[in-house]
Design a protein around this motif. Structure first.
Motif, PDB file in Angstrom:
ATOM      1  N   ASN A  55      -3.082 -26.098  12.942  1.00  0.00           N
ATOM      2  CA  ASN A  55      -2.370 -26.689  14.071  1.00  0.00           C
ATOM      3  C   ASN A  55      -3.203 -26.693  15.357  1.00  0.00           C
ATOM      4  O   ASN A  55      -2.743 -27.206  16.386  1.00  0.00           O
ATOM      5  CB  ASN A  55      -1.061 -25.937  14.317  1.00  0.00           C
ATOM      6  N   TRP A  56      -4.396 -26.109  15.286  1.00  0.00           N
ATOM      7  CA  TRP A  56      -5.292 -26.077  16.435  1.00  0.00           C
ATOM      8  C   TRP A  56      -6.515 -26.928  16.131  1.00  0.00           C
ATOM      9  O   TRP A  56      -6.968 -27.009  14.985  1.00  0.00           O
ATOM     10  CB  TRP A  56      -5.725 -24.633  16.744  1.00  0.00           C
ATOM     11  N   THR A  57      -7.065 -27.547  17.170  1.00  0.00           N
ATOM     12  CA  THR A  57      -8.273 -28.353  17.024  1.00  0.00           C
ATOM     13  C   THR A  57      -9.490 -27.476  17.300  1.00  0.00           C
ATOM     14  O   THR A  57      -9.535 -26.779  18.317  1.00  0.00           O
ATOM     15  CB  THR A  57      -8.251 -29.543  18.001  1.00  0.00           C
ATOM     16  N   TYR A  58     -10.459 -27.522  16.406  1.00  0.00           N
ATOM     17  CA  TYR A  58     -11.646 -26.682  16.553  1.00  0.00           C
ATOM     18  C   TYR A  58     -12.543 -27.252  17.648  1.00  0.00           C
ATOM     19  O   TYR A  58     -12.929 -28.421  17.624  1.00  0.00           O
ATOM     20  CB  TYR A  58     -12.390 -26.617  15.226  1.00  0.00           C
ATOM     21  N   GLY A  59     -12.901 -26.390  18.604  1.00  0.00           N
ATOM     22  CA  GLY A  59     -13.589 -26.836  19.805  1.00  0.00           C
ATOM     23  C   GLY A  59     -15.098 -26.881  19.734  1.00  0.00           C
ATOM     24  O   GLY A  59     -15.764 -26.555  20.723  1.00  0.00           O
ATOM     25  N   PHE A  60     -15.650 -27.297  18.603  1.00  0.00           N
ATOM     26  CA  PHE A  60     -17.089 -27.535  18.489  1.00  0.00           C
ATOM     27  C   PHE A  60     -17.250 -29.053  18.477  1.00  0.00           C
ATOM     28  O   PHE A  60     -17.150 -29.700  17.445  1.00  0.00           O
ATOM     29  CB  PHE A  60     -17.619 -26.899  17.210  1.00  0.00           C
ATOM     30  N   ALA A  61     -17.493 -29.622  19.650  1.00  0.00           N
ATOM     31  CA  ALA A  61     -17.446 -31.079  19.804  1.00  0.00           C
ATOM     32  C   ALA A  61     -18.472 -31.804  18.953  1.00  0.00           C
ATOM     33  O   ALA A  61     -18.281 -32.973  18.603  1.00  0.00           O
ATOM     34  CB  ALA A  61     -17.633 -31.447  21.274  1.00  0.00           C
ATOM     35  N   GLU A  62     -19.569 -31.127  18.617  1.00  0.00           N
ATOM     36  CA  GLU A  62     -20.640 -31.767  17.853  1.00  0.00           C
ATOM     37  C   GLU A  62     -20.483 -31.609  16.344  1.00  0.00           C
ATOM     38  O   GLU A  62     -21.359 -32.030  15.583  1.00  0.00           O
ATOM     39  CB  GLU A  62     -22.005 -31.200  18.276  1.00  0.00           C
ATOM     40  N   ILE A  63     -19.393 -31.021  15.895  1.00  0.00           N
ATOM     41  CA  ILE A  63     -19.253 -30.721  14.472  1.00  0.00           C
ATOM     42  C   ILE A  63     -19.262 -31.986  13.622  1.00  0.00           C
ATOM     43  O   ILE A  63     -19.698 -31.970  12.469  1.00  0.00           O
ATOM     44  CB  ILE A  63     -17.990 -29.877  14.211  1.00  0.00           C
ATOM     45  N   GLU A  64     -18.811 -33.092  14.201  1.00  0.00           N
ATOM     46  CA  GLU A  64     -18.872 -34.389  13.523  1.00  0.00           C
ATOM     47  C   GLU A  64     -18.548 -35.478  14.537  1.00  0.00           C
ATOM     48  O   GLU A  64     -17.887 -35.209  15.554  1.00  0.00           O
ATOM     49  CB  GLU A  64     -17.900 -34.464  12.346  1.00  0.00           C
ATOM     50  N   PRO A  65     -19.001 -36.695  14.307  1.00  0.00           N
ATOM     51  CA  PRO A  65     -18.612 -37.784  15.204  1.00  0.00           C
ATOM     52  C   PRO A  65     -17.089 -37.903  15.258  1.00  0.00           C
ATOM     53  O   PRO A  65     -16.417 -37.844  14.236  1.00  0.00           O
ATOM     54  CB  PRO A  65     -19.250 -39.018  14.540  1.00  0.00           C
ATOM     55  N   GLY A  66     -16.559 -38.040  16.457  1.00  0.00           N
ATOM     56  CA  GLY A  66     -15.113 -38.152  16.628  1.00  0.00           C
ATOM     57  C   GLY A  66     -14.427 -36.851  16.998  1.00  0.00           C
ATOM     58  O   GLY A  66     -13.273 -36.870  17.435  1.00  0.00           O
ATOM     59  N   GLN A  67     -15.132 -35.708  16.863  1.00  0.00           N
ATOM     60  CA  GLN A  67     -14.490 -34.438  17.202  1.00  0.00           C
ATOM     61  C   GLN A  67     -14.207 -34.337  18.699  1.00  0.00           C
ATOM     62  O   GLN A  67     -13.205 -33.761  19.108  1.00  0.00           O
ATOM     63  CB  GLN A  67     -15.354 -33.261  16.743  1.00  0.00           C
ATOM     64  N   GLY A  68     -15.104 -34.889  19.512  1.00  0.00           N
ATOM     65  CA  GLY A  68     -14.875 -34.876  20.958  1.00  0.00           C
ATOM     66  C   GLY A  68     -13.586 -35.581  21.330  1.00  0.00           C
ATOM     67  O   GLY A  68     -12.832 -35.113  22.189  1.00  0.00           O
ATOM     68  N   GLU A  69     -13.302 -36.698  20.661  1.00  0.00           N
ATOM     69  CA  GLU A  69     -12.064 -37.431  20.915  1.00  0.00           C
ATOM     70  C   GLU A  69     -10.846 -36.622  20.475  1.00  0.00           C
ATOM     71  O   GLU A  69      -9.802 -36.638  21.138  1.00  0.00           O
ATOM     72  CB  GLU A  69     -12.082 -38.775  20.189  1.00  0.00           C
ATOM     73  N   LYS A  70     -10.982 -35.902  19.359  1.00  0.00           N
ATOM     74  CA  LYS A  70      -9.875 -35.052  18.904  1.00  0.00           C
ATOM     75  C   LYS A  70      -9.585 -33.947  19.918  1.00  0.00           C
ATOM     76  O   LYS A  70      -8.424 -33.639  20.212  1.00  0.00           O
ATOM     77  CB  LYS A  70     -10.213 -34.439  17.549  1.00  0.00           C
ATOM     78  N   ILE A  71     -10.641 -33.356  20.447  1.00  0.00           N
ATOM     79  CA  ILE A  71     -10.471 -32.309  21.467  1.00  0.00           C
ATOM     80  C   ILE A  71      -9.820 -32.892  22.713  1.00  0.00           C
ATOM     81  O   ILE A  71      -8.919 -32.286  23.311  1.00  0.00           O
ATOM     82  CB  ILE A  71     -11.832 -31.667  21.800  1.00  0.00           C
ATOM     83  N   ALA A  72     -10.252 -34.082  23.101  1.00  0.00           N
ATOM     84  CA  ALA A  72      -9.708 -34.724  24.303  1.00  0.00           C
ATOM     85  C   ALA A  72      -8.209 -34.945  24.205  1.00  0.00           C
ATOM     86  O   ALA A  72      -7.493 -34.867  25.212  1.00  0.00           O
ATOM     87  CB  ALA A  72     -10.424 -36.057  24.536  1.00  0.00           C
TER      88      ALA A  72
END
Length: 316
Positions: free
Chosen positions: A89-106
């Motif tokens: 239920n939490w988003t993992y905050g490693f933005a570089e883990i894959e393309p698109g993770q930054g958008e998920k964090i946002a």
């Protein structure tokens, strides 16, 4: 618009560094608790619910308590503990883990900040597993050295107050460590790595390594193959703080990987060393355990969640 930020646990090592990084920001209002009320649950609850984003720099149980104190539907959370890192239920905050993770964090309301040790392993292995150069069931060994600041105030006091502190102190040699579930999940491994962490007699910074027996792979990759997979992977991630050093097959003859070289920044550099004839390689990572490994990552996630430049307040 000025966003209200509350750092719950701002007196700790990570909290202090986050506050320092945010000190010059004019787009933020950092809410502070009266030092005499740090253990006042009602005051903490008031500030948690008044914040647009709460950053938790607390032990696991205290972090869970803080989340439970949030009674509104608007306060967003970045948690720096291990309490929620493998929670779906939490988003993992490693933005570089894959393309698109930054958008998920946002877009996320709840973000779990990565641990310092897991980031080196995940950054090294996730792209190679995704590229099928390393199988998910590979028996991973993971080694590294970190500054003593990663141990918190008690370890800092022990090292800085000791006449002769240990230069090289391995620990967790029971091979049980709180970071293992996080490492296996996000590196996409089917088995936990054999992890040997070490504390060195320096305050801040870290260097980690993953050795690979390439002859254990179904199709044996070369050093260039490994380097290309890592380079292509992180080149596809917008605003990436993960960089891949140029590949030089002869560089491994004499290497000085200074664990403190990225101190004060949010940079993580990967290095590939390989001997194609011997079919062996090492993927090394160098970064700041309190930067990309803690407070820097938290500020990067905060920027993404607020929709501002991902590099705001962060040296690369």
């Amino acid at each position: 618009m000025v966003a209200k930020i509350f750092i719950d646990g701002e007196a700790g090592t990570t909290g202090l560094q986050i506050r320092e990084r945010l000190a010059a920001r004019r787009d933020l209002e950092v809410l502070s608790i009266d030092p005499e009320k740090r253990k006042d649950q009602s005051e903490r609850q008031r500030l948690l619910n008044a914040a647009e984003v709460a950053i938790l720099c607390l032990p696991d149980d205290a972090a869970k308590e803080s989340v439970a104190l949030i009674t509104n539907e608007t306060t967003r959370v970045i948690d720096a503990s291990t309490a929620f890192r493998v929670d779906p239920n939490w988003t993992y905050g490693f933005a570089e883990i894959e393309p698109g993770q930054g958008e998920k964090i946002a877009q996320a309301r709840f973000v779990s900040n990565p641990g310092c040790w897991p980031q080196g392993l995940i950054a090294a292995l996730r792209p190679l597993v995704e590229a099928r150069l390393v199988p998910g069931d590979y028996p991973v060994n993971y080694h590294g050295i970190s500054g003593y600041s990663g141990g918190g105030k008690q370890m800092i006091a022990e090292y800085e107050g000791a006449a002769s502190a240990s230069q090289y102190m391995p620990y967790a040699l029971t091979f049980v460590h709180k970071h293992l579930p996080e490492m296996a999940l996000y590196a996409k491994l089917n088995r936990s790595p054999l992890f040997e962490p070490v504390v060195g007699n320096f305050a801040q910074g870290m260097a980690t390594s993953v050795p690979l027996h390439l002859d254990m792979m179904a199709e044996i990759p070369t050093g260039k193959d490994l380097h290309a997979a890592l380079s292509d992977y992180y080149a596809a991630v917008p605003d990436s703080f993960v960089q891949v050093a140029p590949y030089d097959p002869s560089a491994g003859k004499s290497v000085g990987l200074d664990p403190q070289v990225h101190n004060g920044t949010n940079t993580l550099t990967l290095h590939v060393f390989a001997n194609d004839d011997r079919q062996q390689a090492v993927i090394a990572a160098v970064y700041d355990n309190l930067g990309k490994g803690a407070s820097g990552a938290a500020v990067q996630n905060l920027n993404l969640m607020l929709g501002v430049n991902a590099r705001e307040s962060l040296a690369a």
